[in-house]
Design a protein around this motif. Structure first.
Motif, PDB file in Angstrom:
ATOM      1  N   PRO A 181      10.349  17.717 -31.918  1.00  0.00           N
ATOM      2  CA  PRO A 181       9.278  17.979 -30.956  1.00  0.00           C
ATOM      3  C   PRO A 181       8.051  18.641 -31.573  1.00  0.00           C
ATOM      4  O   PRO A 181       6.928  18.467 -31.077  1.00  0.00           O
ATOM      5  CB  PRO A 181       9.941  18.901 -29.927  1.00  0.00           C
ATOM      6  CG  PRO A 181      11.401  18.686 -30.093  1.00  0.00           C
ATOM      7  CD  PRO A 181      11.592  18.410 -31.547  1.00  0.00           C
ATOM      8  N   ASN A 182       8.237  19.400 -32.649  1.00  0.00           N
ATOM      9  CA  ASN A 182       7.120  20.062 -33.318  1.00  0.00           C
ATOM     10  C   ASN A 182       6.384  19.145 -34.286  1.00  0.00           C
ATOM     11  O   ASN A 182       5.455  19.596 -34.978  1.00  0.00           O
ATOM     12  CB  ASN A 182       7.595  21.314 -34.054  1.00  0.00           C
ATOM     13  CG  ASN A 182       7.732  22.510 -33.130  1.00  0.00           C
ATOM     14  OD1 ASN A 182       6.980  22.655 -32.179  1.00  0.00           O
ATOM     15  ND2 ASN A 182       8.707  23.361 -33.402  1.00  0.00           N
ATOM     16  N   GLN A 183       6.817  17.862 -34.359  1.00  0.00           N
ATOM     17  CA  GLN A 183       6.133  16.881 -35.194  1.00  0.00           C
ATOM     18  C   GLN A 183       5.992  17.343 -36.644  1.00  0.00           C
ATOM     19  O   GLN A 183       4.924  17.274 -37.240  1.00  0.00           O
ATOM     20  CB  GLN A 183       4.743  16.596 -34.626  1.00  0.00           C
ATOM     21  CG  GLN A 183       4.708  15.542 -33.536  1.00  0.00           C
ATOM     22  CD  GLN A 183       3.944  14.307 -33.966  1.00  0.00           C
ATOM     23  OE1 GLN A 183       4.238  13.713 -35.009  1.00  0.00           O
ATOM     24  NE2 GLN A 183       2.982  13.906 -33.183  1.00  0.00           N
ATOM     25  N   ARG A 184       7.118  17.791 -37.208  1.00  0.00           N
ATOM     26  CA  ARG A 184       7.056  18.232 -38.593  1.00  0.00           C
ATOM     27  C   ARG A 184       8.402  18.027 -39.271  1.00  0.00           C
ATOM     28  O   ARG A 184       9.436  17.925 -38.622  1.00  0.00           O
ATOM     29  CB  ARG A 184       6.644  19.701 -38.680  1.00  0.00           C
ATOM     30  CG  ARG A 184       7.620  20.654 -37.987  1.00  0.00           C
ATOM     31  CD  ARG A 184       7.167  22.094 -38.043  1.00  0.00           C
ATOM     32  NE  ARG A 184       8.153  22.985 -37.429  1.00  0.00           N
ATOM     33  CZ  ARG A 184       8.104  24.305 -37.500  1.00  0.00           C
ATOM     34  NH1 ARG A 184       7.121  24.906 -38.156  1.00  0.00           N
ATOM     35  NH2 ARG A 184       9.047  25.041 -36.923  1.00  0.00           N
ATOM     36  N   MET A 185       8.342  17.957 -40.583  1.00  0.00           N
ATOM     37  CA  MET A 185       9.532  17.969 -41.425  1.00  0.00           C
ATOM     38  C   MET A 185       9.445  19.192 -42.311  1.00  0.00           C
ATOM     39  O   MET A 185       8.372  19.527 -42.828  1.00  0.00           O
ATOM     40  CB  MET A 185       9.619  16.684 -42.253  1.00  0.00           C
ATOM     41  CG  MET A 185       9.709  15.426 -41.408  1.00  0.00           C
ATOM     42  SD  MET A 185       9.529  13.911 -42.379  1.00  0.00           S
ATOM     43  CE  MET A 185      11.101  13.905 -43.276  1.00  0.00           C
ATOM     44  N   GLU A 197      11.427   6.979 -37.501  1.00  0.00           N
ATOM     45  CA  GLU A 197      10.309   7.523 -36.748  1.00  0.00           C
ATOM     46  C   GLU A 197      10.426   7.165 -35.274  1.00  0.00           C
ATOM     47  O   GLU A 197      10.436   5.988 -34.907  1.00  0.00           O
ATOM     48  CB  GLU A 197       8.986   6.939 -37.258  1.00  0.00           C
ATOM     49  CG  GLU A 197       8.321   7.685 -38.366  1.00  0.00           C
ATOM     50  CD  GLU A 197       6.932   7.135 -38.636  1.00  0.00           C
ATOM     51  OE1 GLU A 197       6.339   7.554 -39.638  1.00  0.00           O
ATOM     52  OE2 GLU A 197       6.445   6.294 -37.857  1.00  0.00           O
ATOM     53  N   HIS A 198      10.481   8.168 -34.414  1.00  0.00           N
ATOM     54  CA  HIS A 198      10.387   7.911 -32.987  1.00  0.00           C
ATOM     55  C   HIS A 198       8.974   7.475 -32.613  1.00  0.00           C
ATOM     56  O   HIS A 198       8.785   6.541 -31.831  1.00  0.00           O
ATOM     57  CB  HIS A 198      10.734   9.173 -32.187  1.00  0.00           C
ATOM     58  CG  HIS A 198      12.200   9.428 -32.087  1.00  0.00           C
ATOM     59  ND1 HIS A 198      12.715  10.476 -31.332  1.00  0.00           N
ATOM     60  CD2 HIS A 198      13.263   8.814 -32.632  1.00  0.00           C
ATOM     61  CE1 HIS A 198      14.036  10.469 -31.420  1.00  0.00           C
ATOM     62  NE2 HIS A 198      14.385   9.483 -32.205  1.00  0.00           N
ATOM     63  N   GLY A 199       7.987   8.171 -33.156  1.00  0.00           N
ATOM     64  CA  GLY A 199       6.608   7.901 -32.775  1.00  0.00           C
ATOM     65  C   GLY A 199       6.157   6.496 -33.122  1.00  0.00           C
ATOM     66  O   GLY A 199       5.501   5.830 -32.322  1.00  0.00           O
ATOM     67  N   GLY A 200       6.484   6.059 -34.319  1.00  0.00           N
ATOM     68  CA  GLY A 200       6.106   4.720 -34.744  1.00  0.00           C
ATOM     69  C   GLY A 200       7.105   3.649 -34.371  1.00  0.00           C
ATOM     70  O   GLY A 200       6.866   2.471 -34.610  1.00  0.00           O
ATOM     71  N   SER A 258       9.325  25.758 -46.211  1.00  0.00           N
ATOM     72  CA  SER A 258       7.927  25.344 -46.237  1.00  0.00           C
ATOM     73  C   SER A 258       7.791  24.025 -45.480  1.00  0.00           C
ATOM     74  O   SER A 258       8.783  23.379 -45.143  1.00  0.00           O
ATOM     75  CB  SER A 258       7.437  25.183 -47.685  1.00  0.00           C
ATOM     76  OG  SER A 258       8.232  24.226 -48.372  1.00  0.00           O
ATOM     77  N   ILE A 259       6.564  23.617 -45.201  1.00  0.00           N
ATOM     78  CA  ILE A 259       6.304  22.352 -44.522  1.00  0.00           C
ATOM     79  C   ILE A 259       6.386  21.209 -45.530  1.00  0.00           C
ATOM     80  O   ILE A 259       5.726  21.249 -46.578  1.00  0.00           O
ATOM     81  CB  ILE A 259       4.922  22.347 -43.854  1.00  0.00           C
ATOM     82  CG1 ILE A 259       4.823  23.459 -42.809  1.00  0.00           C
ATOM     83  CG2 ILE A 259       4.638  20.989 -43.220  1.00  0.00           C
ATOM     84  CD1 ILE A 259       5.689  23.236 -41.592  1.00  0.00           C
ATOM     85  N   PHE A 260       7.172  20.194 -45.231  1.00  0.00           N
ATOM     86  CA  PHE A 260       7.218  18.999 -46.069  1.00  0.00           C
ATOM     87  C   PHE A 260       6.217  17.961 -45.569  1.00  0.00           C
ATOM     88  O   PHE A 260       5.495  17.369 -46.364  1.00  0.00           O
ATOM     89  CB  PHE A 260       8.634  18.411 -46.070  1.00  0.00           C
ATOM     90  CG  PHE A 260       8.732  17.088 -46.790  1.00  0.00           C
ATOM     91  CD1 PHE A 260       8.711  17.040 -48.172  1.00  0.00           C
ATOM     92  CD2 PHE A 260       8.835  15.893 -46.083  1.00  0.00           C
ATOM     93  CE1 PHE A 260       8.790  15.815 -48.846  1.00  0.00           C
ATOM     94  CE2 PHE A 260       8.920  14.673 -46.737  1.00  0.00           C
ATOM     95  CZ  PHE A 260       8.897  14.635 -48.121  1.00  0.00           C
ATOM     96  N   ARG A 261       6.179  17.742 -44.249  1.00  0.00           N
ATOM     97  CA  ARG A 261       5.235  16.769 -43.692  1.00  0.00           C
ATOM     98  C   ARG A 261       4.867  17.175 -42.271  1.00  0.00           C
ATOM     99  O   ARG A 261       5.747  17.467 -41.461  1.00  0.00           O
ATOM    100  CB  ARG A 261       5.821  15.365 -43.692  1.00  0.00           C
ATOM    101  CG  ARG A 261       4.908  14.292 -43.096  1.00  0.00           C
ATOM    102  CD  ARG A 261       5.574  12.924 -43.151  1.00  0.00           C
ATOM    103  NE  ARG A 261       5.819  12.533 -44.526  1.00  0.00           N
ATOM    104  CZ  ARG A 261       6.691  11.578 -44.893  1.00  0.00           C
ATOM    105  NH1 ARG A 261       7.411  10.958 -43.972  1.00  0.00           N
ATOM    106  NH2 ARG A 261       6.853  11.270 -46.159  1.00  0.00           N
ATOM    107  N   SER A 262       3.565  17.180 -41.980  1.00  0.00           N
ATOM    108  CA  SER A 262       3.091  17.460 -40.627  1.00  0.00           C
ATOM    109  C   SER A 262       1.693  16.858 -40.482  1.00  0.00           C
ATOM    110  O   SER A 262       0.821  17.126 -41.319  1.00  0.00           O
ATOM    111  CB  SER A 262       3.051  18.971 -40.378  1.00  0.00           C
ATOM    112  OG  SER A 262       2.605  19.241 -39.074  1.00  0.00           O
ATOM    113  N   PRO A 263       1.461  16.026 -39.464  1.00  0.00           N
ATOM    114  CA  PRO A 263       2.417  15.587 -38.447  1.00  0.00           C
ATOM    115  C   PRO A 263       3.405  14.576 -39.020  1.00  0.00           C
ATOM    116  O   PRO A 263       3.094  13.863 -39.978  1.00  0.00           O
ATOM    117  CB  PRO A 263       1.529  14.945 -37.379  1.00  0.00           C
ATOM    118  CG  PRO A 263       0.341  14.437 -38.153  1.00  0.00           C
ATOM    119  CD  PRO A 263       0.107  15.454 -39.237  1.00  0.00           C
TER     120      PRO A 263
END
Length: 305
Positions: free
Chosen positions: A53-57, A91-94, A67-72
Motif C-alpha cells: 500500500p505504501n508503493q515501495r520496496m 506488479e499489481h499496479g501494472g 533503506s528504500i530499494f524502489r519508490s514508487p
C-alpha cells in the motif's frame, strides 16, 4: 525469574529437529502497511521486500539497517530471483510480471493472456530451466488500496507458466478461487499453490494444493496438500527436506512433505509471506502485516524452493 513464553507450538516431535529452541523471533522493521514478497540476495547480503500500500520496496542488510530499494513501486507484491540473479516481481499496479535487469532497467515479461490484461499477478517462482510460474488473483484490482480498482478481463484466476525460450504464456491451472503463493519441491517434481479465496468468502478454500510437474511444462494430479486451522495460506517456501513453511493467521505453519502439521512459529501479527536467507539459508524471514521478522532454524531453505 519469569518464564519467557515459547514462540513455538509443537504438533509433532519431528518439528523439534527443525527449530532452534533458544532462537528468538526478531523484529527487524515495523513501519509497513502490508509487508509482502521477501526475497534474499546472497551475493549482496540483503533482503528485499514489498510494502504494497505504501508503493515501495525496502532493503534490509545486517550491517546497514533498512533503506528504500524502489519508490514508487507500482504496487509490487511477490518477488523472486531468476537463475541469472535478476529480480522478478509481480506488479499489481501494472497488472504485469516484470524483471529488473542488472543495469536497473525494467523488462515486462507478461501483462496479457489471449489479448486481455492479466488480473493482478501476485506471487512468482522461477524453475531451474528458466521458466517463470506465477499466480494471478484479483486482489490488486478489488480496490485502490493495493493497486487500481478495475473489472477483471480474464474469466478465471489462473496459474501461468512463461516459457523461457519462446516467451509463450500458458495457463496451467484455471480452477482456483484466488491462487496466491507458490513454490516447487526441492527436486522440482511438484508445485505447491495456495488458494486464499477465503479472504473474501468464509466458505471458500483456505488450503494449499499440490501438483505433479510433467516434463517441466504441465501440471497434473492436483490435490489438496493441507488446510490451515488459523487464517489462510498466502506465501510460503520449502526447506531442503521438503517441508512447507507457510504464512497463516497466527504465524508460520510447518507441514511435512505428506501434508502433516508439524508445528507453528507464533507471530504477533498476521503473516503474509516468508523466505529463507542468510549465509547458510537457515534464517527464516517473515513479512507480517506492518513488520519484518526473522528467526534462525535448524533446517535450510531449498535451493530451488
Amino acid at each position: 525469574m519469569p518464564q519467557i513464553p515459547s514462540i513455538y507450538e509443537i504438533h509433532d516431535d519431528r518439528f523439534r529437529h527443525l527449530i532452534v529452541g533458544s532462537a528468538a523471533l526478531e523484529e527487524l522493521y515495523s513501519d509497513c502497511r502490508w509487508a509482502e514478497g521477501p526475497v534474499w540476495f546472497a551475493d549482496l547480503n540483503c533482503l528485499i521486500w514489498s510494502d504494497i500500500p505504501n508503493q515501495r520496496m525496502l532493503r534490509w542488510a545486517p550491517d546497514g539497517g533498512v533503506s528504500i530499494f524502489r519508490s514508487p513501486s507500482n504496487f509490487v507484491n511477490g518477488n523472486t530471483r531468476d537463475r541469472q540473479g535478476r529480480l522478478v516481481s509481480c506488479e499489481h499496479g501494472g497488472r504485469r510480471v516484470i524483471r529488473t535487469e542488472i543495469d536497473g532497467s525494467i523488462t515486462v515479461l507478461a501483462d496479457r493472456y489471449q489479448g486481455k490484461r492479466l488480473n493482478s499477478p501476485n506471487d512468482v517462482v522461477v524453475r531451474s530451466d528458466g521458466s517463470v510460474w506465477f499466480t494471478d488473483p484479483t486482489y490488486g484490482i478489488k480496490s485502490d488500496y493495493e493497486g487500481y480498482r478495475a473489472e477483471p478481463e480474464q474469466d478465471t484466476r489462473n496459474v501461468y507458466r512463461l516459457d523461457p525460450v519462446s516467451g509463450d504464456l500458458e495457463a496451467v491451472v484455471i480452477d482456483f478461487g484466488q491462487p496466491n503463493g507458490l513454490a516447487f519441491s526441492p527436486d522440482e517434481t511438484k508445485l505447491y499453490v495456495a488458494d486464499s479465496a477465503s479472504s473474501h468468502d468464509v466458505n471458500a478454500p483456505r488450503h494449499i494444493r499440490v501438483f505433479d510437474v510433467v516434463h517441466g511444462k504441465r501440471l497434473a494430479n492436483g490435490k489438496i496438500f493441507c488446510s490451515l486451522d488459523n487464517g489462510l495460506p498466502d506465501g510460503f517456501r520449502v526447506d531442503i527436506q521438503g517441508n512447507v513453511w507457510t504464512s497463516a493467521g497466527d504465524g508460520v505453519h510447518c507441514f511435512s512433505p505428506k501434508g502433516e502439521l508439524l508445528g507453528k512459529i507464533l507471530v504477533p501479527q498476521t503473516v503474509a509471506n516468508v523466505t529463507f536467507g542468510g549465509p547458510r539459508k537457515n534464517r527464516l524471514f517473515i513479512t507480517a502485516t506492518k513488520s519484518l521478522y526473522s528467526v534462525f532454524l535448524a533446517t535450510n531453505g531449498s535451493a530451488l524452493g
